[in-house]
Every structure is written in C-alpha cells, then in structure tokens.
Design an enzyme around this catalytic site. Structure first.
Site, PDB file in Angstrom:
ATOM      1  N   PRO A 153      -6.299  -0.640  -6.713  1.00 19.42           N
ATOM      2  CA  PRO A 153      -6.300  -0.647  -5.052  1.00 19.42           C
ATOM      3  C   PRO A 153      -4.996  -0.030  -4.355  1.00 19.42           C
ATOM      4  O   PRO A 153      -5.329   0.713  -3.364  1.00 19.42           O
ATOM      5  CB  PRO A 153      -6.236  -2.009  -4.835  1.00 19.42           C
ATOM      6  CG  PRO A 153      -6.751  -2.387  -6.276  1.00 19.42           C
ATOM      7  CD  PRO A 153      -6.484  -1.689  -7.409  1.00 19.42           C
ATOM      8  N   TYR A 154      -3.872   0.003  -5.077  1.00 17.87           N
ATOM      9  CA  TYR A 154      -2.790   0.641  -4.485  1.00 17.87           C
ATOM     10  C   TYR A 154      -3.069   2.085  -4.340  1.00 17.87           C
ATOM     11  O   TYR A 154      -3.010   2.803  -3.235  1.00 17.87           O
ATOM     12  CB  TYR A 154      -1.562   0.558  -5.452  1.00 17.87           C
ATOM     13  CG  TYR A 154      -0.508   1.515  -5.191  1.00 17.87           C
ATOM     14  CD1 TYR A 154       0.304   1.408  -4.344  1.00 17.87           C
ATOM     15  CD2 TYR A 154      -0.243   2.599  -6.138  1.00 17.87           C
ATOM     16  CE1 TYR A 154       1.437   2.285  -3.802  1.00 17.87           C
ATOM     17  CE2 TYR A 154       0.826   3.536  -5.898  1.00 17.87           C
ATOM     18  CZ  TYR A 154       1.514   3.505  -4.853  1.00 17.87           C
ATOM     19  OH  TYR A 154       2.610   4.362  -4.414  1.00 17.87           O
ATOM     20  N   ALA A 155      -3.642   2.900  -5.289  1.00 18.95           N
ATOM     21  CA  ALA A 155      -3.976   4.380  -5.344  1.00 18.95           C
ATOM     22  C   ALA A 155      -5.099   4.621  -4.198  1.00 18.95           C
ATOM     23  O   ALA A 155      -4.920   5.636  -3.494  1.00 18.95           O
ATOM     24  CB  ALA A 155      -4.590   4.677  -6.696  1.00 18.95           C
TER      25      ALA A 155
END
Ligand code: NAD
Ligand code: UGA
Length: 324
Positions: A153-155
């Site tokens: 999700p961060y990426a």
C-alpha cells in the site's frame, strides 16, 4: 556534481525528517534561504535530534504546519523551488489501519501542494518518490522506463504521489516543472529507527536482539544520505524536467552482509531473532543510474562501510549523555 547551482529561496517539506533535515542543512551551507516546513517541531522527541543542527543558522526559517490543512500560499511565496519530502514512509505498517494516514499525507497533501505550486507558478517542484514503485524485479537494475508494479500500500501511494505531481506539471499553461526522485533505501546518521541499518547498528551497539524478517537474503541498493541530498539539490536546477530519476548507487547488498558489517564495526555479535517474511517486502532492489548521471551529473561518493561507520558514530554519540 551540480550542487554549486543551489537555488536562492526554497521550501523544504518534511524538513524535520531524516532526509529533509540533511537536505536543509546542505542548502543552508550553500547560502540558500530555506522555509523548512514540518508538522513536527523540536518538541517532538523523534524530530528534535534532526532539527538540532539547524537551529539559529542564517537563512533557516522553520514553520510548524501540516500540509493537509495549512495555508500554503504564504509558504510558497517567492520560492524558486519546493522540495517535497513530507510524507508517511515505511513499507510494513502500510498494510495496517494507518493506511488512511498514507493516503492523507502522500496523496491528498501532495494534491494540495501541487495545486498551490502550479497556481503560484513555482518554477520547480522536486518530489521524493521511492524505489518501491518498481515492485518485485527480475534482479536486473531498474530503469525509469520499467513498468511500475508497487507491491505494498505504501508503494501505491508513492506511485500516486509522483504521477499526481507530474500530471499537475503537464496541465495546460503550467509554469511549474517537476522532477520526481526515486530514492533507493537511504541510510546514514539519523536514519529512521524503523529501518534496517539503524536497527542492525543499534542491536550491535547495545546487545539488544535484531528481528530478521525472512531469510536475510533480501538485497537493497543502500544509498548514503549526503549522496541522496546532492542528487536532490541538483534536481532543482536540471534543465530537463517532468520526469522521474532513480537515486541509487547501482550496487546492492544483502541483509546478512549488513549484519556482518555491523558486527565488524562494533566488534560485537548480533543476537538475531528469525521472523516471517513481511508482505510487500521486495527481494532485491538496484537502480540503473544512467539518467541520474546524464541529467544531474550525479554519482554516489560514499561506500557502505564508510557510511555505516558514520551512522554508527552518530548513533553512539546520541546515546552518550553530554558532558557536564
Ligand atoms: P521521515 O519520516 O524521517 O520524514 C518525513 C517527514 O515528513 C517527517 O518529519 C514528518 O513529520 C513529515 N510529515 C509527514 N506528513 C506531513 C504533513 N502532512 N505535513 C507536514 N509534514 C509532514 O522520512 P524520510 O525517511 O526522511 O523520507 C522522506 C521522504 O522520502 C518520504 O516521502 C519517503 O516516502 C521518501 N523516501 C524515503 C526513503 C528512505 O530510504 N528513507 C526511500 C524512498 C523514499
Ligand atoms: C525503505 C524505506 O523504509 C522506505 O521509506 C522507502 O520508500 C524504501 O526504502 C525505498 O527504497 O523506496 P525498505 O527497503 O523496506 O524501505 O527498507 P528497510 O525498512 O530498511 O528494510 C530493509 C530490509 O530489512 C527489508 O527486507 C526488511 O524486511 C528488513 N528488515 C527491516 C528486517 O529484517 N528487520 C527489521 O527490523 C527491519
């Protein structure tokens, strides 16, 4: 390297963070006036050490503000460039309930910032993107034209952030240009305490255990922070813009090799605690740095042993109480 052409007046977002505080320091050394924006200030224990070297320096203008809702126009007034480093970093926690914070900081705040920067015709915005946008690779160095495949999700939010910034720059009549830098795992003094090299050095220096996620054969293109900062400053004035540029050394090192180096540097064995592989953990990262060399005249200057020694020295100095 292109650091001599530092801009006159800039805004650094995320200035109280790991990379942002080093960037602000280097810009001040170049005589640049820095509006240093962060939602954290020196009262935040985690930010205080980052901000300590900046206090009282000529040209340093700290502003405590949250980009999600602060008034942006007064901050951006008369800026030659904005370095947008503010954000929520870290791959592993992004699977949890904090994901909304990643969206707020990395996507919605960037949308606000870019909207204002283009409206005010700020000439250049340099955006902190991430090697994580490439996802799982075939082991070859990642080239900027490779198809992005974020695996966490961060990426996903970092890919959204860089593409959103580029979309603003491409708007009809936009006078704002964007360079999005895909940093590859940055390390050095004051590295975030959730990151591996910090944890390995801390474990070796204190005897506390080090949790190893997976088999330890993961490889990272570790990039020393002052090298990352030099590329960042060069990105403010490079002529070719509205593109992404890798900032990584083009070499990679396994976690086991980092552990061995930490043990050599401290003379202490690390107590390893084996843990399961974390979702979204990329087996290997490596930057192709052809574009950084061509457009930023950039090459990394600091080898891993030297950089880790600097980081260890800073860590040990912080743990020792100041002399009376
Ligand atoms: P950091 O957490 O040390 O610094 C980020 C700073 O942004 C913090 O001081 C935080 O308070 C501030 N911030 C967050 N949300 C904000 C908001 N809404 N308004 C104002 N300030 C806000 O992280 P870092 O390691 O220095 O990373 C800086 C940037 O570089 C991040 O965008 C990160 O995603 C990116 N990046 C870092 C690495 C790395 O290896 N450290 C690699 C790739 C990309
Ligand atoms: C790092 C940063 O944390 C991200 O903000 C950044 O976007 C990313 O680099 C990037 O290059 O774009 P990461 O590669 O996960 O992300 O770096 P570390 O957090 O230092 O982790 C490196 C490796 O060590 C990972 O395989 C991780 O699973 C492992 N690790 C980390 C451990 O085994 N134990 C730990 O305690 C911490």
């Amino acid at each position: 390297m292109n650091t001599s052409t530092s801009p006159r007046r800039v805004v650094v977002t995320g200035a109280a963070g790991f990379i942002g505080s080093h960037l602000t320091d280097a810009l001040l050394n170049n005589g640049t006036t820095v509006i240093a924006v962060d939602k954290r200030d020196h009262n935040d224990p985690a930010a205080a050490a980052n901000l300590a070297p900046l206090h009282g320096r000529p040209g340093y203008h700290p502003v405590t503000a949250d980009l999600r809702d602060c008034a942006l126009q007064p901050l951006l007034l008369d800026a030659d460039a904005v370095f947008h480093l503010a954000g929520i970093p870290g791959v592993r926690p992004s699977w949890g309930p904090q994901f909304s914070e990643y969206i707020d900081a990395n996507v919605l705040a960037t949308q606000r910032l870019m909207d204002t920067a283009t409206a005010m015709r700020v000439p250049r915005v340099v955006v902190a993107s991430s090697s994580s946008v490439y996802g799982v690779t075939d082991g070859l160095p990642s080239i900027e034209s490779d198809h992005p495949a974020p695996a966490s999700p961060y990426a996903v939010t970092k890919l959204a952030e860089e593409q959103l910034s580029l979309a603003h720059a491409a708007r009809h009549g936009s006078a704002t240009t964007v360079v999005a830098l895909r940093y590859f795992t940055v390390y050095g003094p004051r590295q975030r305490p959730d990151m591996f090299i910090h944890r390995a050095l801390h474990a070796a220096a204190t005897g506390q255990p080090l949790r190893l996620y997976g088999d330890g054969h993961q490889r990272r293109d570790f990039t020393y922070v002052t090298d990352a900062v030099a590329a960042t400053i060069a990105a403010a004035t490079t002529e070719e813009a509205n593109l992404v540029i890798n900032v990584g050394s083009s070499a990679n090192t396994s976690l086991h090799e980092i552990i061995a180096l930490a043990e050599q540097l401290t003379g202490q064995a690390i107590d390893l605690q084996a843990q399961g592989t974390r979702d979204g953990d990329i087996p290997s990262t490596c930057a192709d740095r052809t574009r950084a060399k061509q457009l930023l005249s950039w090459m990394p200057m600091t080898d891993l042993r030297t950089g880790m020694r600097e980081q260890l020295n800073a860590l040990v100095a912080r743990q020792q109480p100041a002399a009376a």
